[in-house]
Design a protein around this motif. Sequence first.
Motif, PDB file in Angstrom:
ATOM      1  N   ARG A  10       0.843  -1.201   0.000  1.00  0.00           N
ATOM      2  CA  ARG A  10       0.000   0.000   0.000  1.00  0.00           C
ATOM      3  C   ARG A  10       0.871   1.242   0.000  1.00  0.00           C
ATOM      4  O   ARG A  10       2.001   1.217   0.444  1.00  0.00           O
ATOM      5  N   SER A  14      -1.290   7.759  -1.426  1.00  0.00           N
ATOM      6  CA  SER A  14      -2.473   7.628  -2.276  1.00  0.00           C
ATOM      7  C   SER A  14      -3.212   6.363  -1.876  1.00  0.00           C
ATOM      8  O   SER A  14      -2.756   5.612  -1.014  1.00  0.00           O
ATOM      9  N   SER A  15      -4.325   6.112  -2.502  1.00  0.00           N
ATOM     10  CA  SER A  15      -5.130   4.930  -2.167  1.00  0.00           C
ATOM     11  C   SER A  15      -4.704   3.703  -2.962  1.00  0.00           C
ATOM     12  O   SER A  15      -5.376   2.681  -2.919  1.00  0.00           O
ATOM     13  N   ALA A  43      -4.159   2.934   4.620  1.00  0.00           N
ATOM     14  CA  ALA A  43      -4.710   3.635   3.459  1.00  0.00           C
ATOM     15  C   ALA A  43      -4.905   5.104   3.785  1.00  0.00           C
ATOM     16  O   ALA A  43      -5.319   5.463   4.876  1.00  0.00           O
ATOM     17  N   ASN A  44      -4.619   5.933   2.815  1.00  0.00           N
ATOM     18  CA  ASN A  44      -4.741   7.372   2.996  1.00  0.00           C
ATOM     19  C   ASN A  44      -5.940   7.863   2.188  1.00  0.00           C
ATOM     20  O   ASN A  44      -6.012   7.650   0.995  1.00  0.00           O
ATOM     21  N   SER A  45      -6.857   8.506   2.853  1.00  0.00           N
ATOM     22  CA  SER A  45      -8.042   8.985   2.153  1.00  0.00           C
ATOM     23  C   SER A  45      -7.807  10.325   1.473  1.00  0.00           C
ATOM     24  O   SER A  45      -8.627  10.771   0.694  1.00  0.00           O
ATOM     25  N   GLY A  76      -5.880   4.720  -7.639  1.00  0.00           N
ATOM     26  CA  GLY A  76      -5.511   5.963  -6.981  1.00  0.00           C
ATOM     27  C   GLY A  76      -4.529   6.726  -7.828  1.00  0.00           C
ATOM     28  O   GLY A  76      -4.137   6.279  -8.910  1.00  0.00           O
TER      29      GLY A  76
END
Length: 99
Positions: A10, A14-15, A43-45, A76
């Motif tokens: 991940r 970014s997603s 995960a980054n929203s 993403g």
Amino acid sequence: MAIKVGSQLRSTASSVQVVVVRGSEADGTLEAAGAELTHDATANSAPNASAGETIQVGKRYVDADSGIELLVIAAGPGPIAFNGRNLTLKDSKPLPASD
């Protein structure tokens, strides 16, 4: 860090999430949108605003020099890069003609 087959990685910027289809023993860093892809990233929203092209879910990206191939499982902003080289979208093979 060696890139091992089956690893799910991940990005923190970014997603993007990927699964490694073909790995490499070459030392280097995989990045998406300028941040390293890791096993334990959350995960980054809020994706990186300066990110480039959109990474498409279900597509495969390859690095011809190292042989790395990744399958994207979450889309993403990108690009995805290995040691500073952007990975390219793998072309699909045409189906044989049926006569």
